[in-house]
Design a protein around this motif. Structure first.
Motif, PDB file in Angstrom:
ATOM      1  N   UNK A   1       1.378  -6.257  -6.921  1.00  0.00           N
ATOM      2  CA  UNK A   1       1.480  -5.229  -5.858  1.00  0.00           C
ATOM      3  C   UNK A   1       0.325  -4.404  -5.953  1.00  0.00           C
ATOM      4  N   UNK A   2      -0.176  -3.867  -7.203  1.00  0.00           N
ATOM      5  CA  UNK A   2      -1.389  -3.376  -7.355  1.00  0.00           C
ATOM      6  C   UNK A   2      -2.611  -3.698  -6.661  1.00  0.00           C
ATOM      7  N   UNK A   3      -2.470  -5.147  -6.752  1.00  0.00           N
ATOM      8  CA  UNK A   3      -3.637  -6.008  -5.932  1.00  0.00           C
ATOM      9  C   UNK A   3      -3.352  -6.149  -4.505  1.00  0.00           C
ATOM     10  N   UNK A   4      -2.163  -5.796  -4.080  1.00  0.00           N
ATOM     11  CA  UNK A   4      -2.176  -5.736  -2.697  1.00  0.00           C
ATOM     12  C   UNK A   4      -1.641  -7.092  -2.242  1.00  0.00           C
ATOM     13  N   UNK A   5      -1.047  -7.935  -3.217  1.00  0.00           N
ATOM     14  CA  UNK A   5      -0.537  -9.351  -2.897  1.00  0.00           C
ATOM     15  C   UNK A   5       0.802  -9.427  -2.548  1.00  0.00           C
ATOM     16  N   UNK A   6       1.743  -8.402  -2.749  1.00  0.00           N
ATOM     17  CA  UNK A   6       2.831  -8.337  -2.329  1.00  0.00           C
ATOM     18  C   UNK A   6       3.174  -7.108  -1.568  1.00  0.00           C
ATOM     19  N   UNK A   7       4.037  -6.777  -0.396  1.00  0.00           N
ATOM     20  CA  UNK A   7       4.449  -5.735   0.051  1.00  0.00           C
ATOM     21  C   UNK A   7       4.821  -4.315  -0.652  1.00  0.00           C
ATOM     22  N   UNK A   8       4.354  -3.191  -0.248  1.00  0.00           N
ATOM     23  CA  UNK A   8       4.999  -2.045  -0.505  1.00  0.00           C
ATOM     24  C   UNK A   8       6.244  -1.638   0.093  1.00  0.00           C
ATOM     25  N   UNK A   9       7.380  -1.550  -0.583  1.00  0.00           N
ATOM     26  CA  UNK A   9       8.450  -1.085  -0.259  1.00  0.00           C
ATOM     27  C   UNK A   9       9.121  -1.846   0.919  1.00  0.00           C
ATOM     28  N   UNK A  10       9.019  -3.209   0.737  1.00  0.00           N
ATOM     29  CA  UNK A  10       9.718  -3.972   2.067  1.00  0.00           C
ATOM     30  C   UNK A  10      11.061  -4.052   2.009  1.00  0.00           C
ATOM     31  N   UNK A  11      11.691  -3.534   3.173  1.00  0.00           N
ATOM     32  CA  UNK A  11      12.951  -4.007   3.179  1.00  0.00           C
ATOM     33  C   UNK A  11      13.498  -5.380   3.536  1.00  0.00           C
ATOM     34  N   UNK A  12      14.567  -5.921   3.428  1.00  0.00           N
ATOM     35  CA  UNK A  12      14.968  -7.346   3.584  1.00  0.00           C
ATOM     36  C   UNK A  12      14.381  -7.816   4.795  1.00  0.00           C
ATOM     37  N   UNK A  13      14.781  -7.222   5.942  1.00  0.00           N
ATOM     38  CA  UNK A  13      14.299  -7.747   7.231  1.00  0.00           C
ATOM     39  C   UNK A  13      13.027  -8.120   7.564  1.00  0.00           C
TER      40      UNK A  13
END
Length: 425
Positions: A242-254
């Motif tokens: 997350x810190x490297x921007x490789x997964x999204x911030x606070x992404x809801x399921x949809x």
């Protein structure tokens, strides 16, 4: 509850192709929590069963998924107003045993259904059994997370083999390298999953924990010994991504699903139940790229993938007569033998003859990721685990915030251990 509906006349019986004495029809009350594509497929199976069995008719009711369903089951069974058969998550079995809401299923019952425990994957039978080995439900599927991926984007890279399957992902560093490459090549959120908490974050966390041979519960102790460090490491891996921007911030399921289908993520970790979503988008020509799904790669010490099972359970009703039970068991056996239709929802049938069939082998990507059935990591066997459990609350309140940098991985793991242990003491 089961009710006999008057006797058919001899003429009606003959018209239906039945022979012998006049037939009595019985109604089986069925509860499930299946919505969306799952619900459509199950309703079709119920309809087919009813057409083929004029002597047994299923009356299906779909209730709200999660805690509302299990609360209603508990209260209804307690006052003798439960259904005759219901769907059940095997992750909820430990709590069901404590509440006494399920009826054990004997070898004689299985014979009536025309099946045996040897017909099922061992992991699902273990998850469906009590500590003393009594079978408490009949598994219908194994549903787990898989890795969906953009084949078009990965074409010609080191991460796609000649058959179009993911390759070269043998460590966390390997995965990070792929995600970094994707980030550098215009994918804003290279790996999407539900990161706001809840089920998605738990499933990824638990997979990473189990791949380290970690255990949430050992002899009644939460994160005993070096399991605490392994939990912290699993959280740190996600936090680093997350810190490297490789997964999204606070992404809801949809939103996490939309990131993949919208071409912003090259990988998407989610349940097998999203297979129909991407198939439908492909058929409608709205996806814009070729996709596929594989078992989650082994990135650490051992292969492991979070998994659960939908199962069929019989409520603990001391007033259920033999005729009622036989009808219910007939339903269960028929459903297992028609589970290829259920596989269309992405699930891996727990009934091995279906998985071993040529028809299932032709079903893609399901047949490719069916290998995960041997590496299925079911939730811990505890009243604090499973669907809509305190562990999910700990994910919302501790793991997800740590992934997003609001507290350290070590602190999140330690606090989770303390909170969950207090519920067991």
């Amino acid at each position: 509850m089961i009710r006999k509906i008057g006797k058919l006349t001899a003429a009606t019986a003959l018209a239906l192709g039945l022979s012998g004495p006049a037939w009595a029809q019985v109604e089986v009350e069925w509860w499930d929590f299946l919505g969306g594509g799952d619900g459509v497929r199950m309703k079709a199976l119920i309809g087919q069963f009813n057409e083929e069995h004029p002597d047994i008719q299923i009356n299906g009711t779909t209730l709200e998924w999660g805690l509302p369903f299990y609360t209603k089951v508990r209260t209804s069974v307690a006052v003798g107003q439960g259904p005759d058969i219901m769907t059940y998550h095997l992750s909820r079995l430990p709590l069901a045993l404590e509440e006494g809401v399920l009826s054990p299923i004997s070898e004689a019952d299985l014979e009536t259904a025309g099946i045996s425990t040897g017909d099922f994957f061992p992991a699902s039978i273990a998850a469906a059994s009590s500590e003393d080995g009594a079978l408490m439900a009949v598994p219908f599927d194994i549903h787990a997370i898989v890795t969906y991926y953009n084949r078009t984007a990965l074409e010609g890279t080191e991460w796609l083999d000649a058959d179009g399957n993911l390759t070269g992902l043998n460590s966390i560093d390997d995965m990070t390298a792929l995600l970094t490459w994707a980030k550098d090549n215009g994918f804003s959120d290279p790996l999407s999953f539900q990161t706001e908490g809840g089920g998605g974050t738990w499933r990824v966390f638990y997979t990473l924990l189990r791949q380290q041979n970690g255990e949430m519960l050992t002899d009644g102790e939460v994160l005993a010994g070096d399991n605490l460090d392994k939990a912290a490491n699993a959280i740190k891996i996600m936090a680093d991504w997350r810190a490297a921007g490789l997964i999204p911030e606070q992404a809801a399921y949809e939103a996490s699903v939309a990131l993949f289908s919208g071409g912003k993520s090259v990988l998407h970790i989610n349940g097998v139940w999203e297979v129909p979503t991407f198939k439908d988008q492909t058929e409608a020509d709205t996806l814009g790229f070729d996709w596929f799904a594989n078992e989650v790669p082994q990135l650490m010490d051992q292969p492991a993938t979070w998994a659960d099972s939908h199962a069929f359970a019989i409520p603990n009703d001391p007033d259920m007569d033999a005729e009622t039970r036989d009808a219910v068991l007939t339903v269960i056996g028929w459903m297992e033998k028609h589970s290829l239709d259920w596989a269309g929802a992405g699930h891996i049938p727990a009934y091995k003859p279906t998985v071993d069939s040529d028809a299932y082998g032709a079903l893609q990507p399901n047949a490719t990721y069916a290998s995960l059935a041997g590496n299925a990591a079911f939730d811990p066997r505890s009243k604090i685990a499973g669907v809509a459990s305190p562990i999910y609350d700990a994910v919302d309140n501790l793991i997800a915030p740590a992934v997003h940098g609001f507290l350290s991985a070590d602190d999140a793991a330690a606090e989770m251990k303390a909170q969950l242990q207090a519920l067991l003491n």
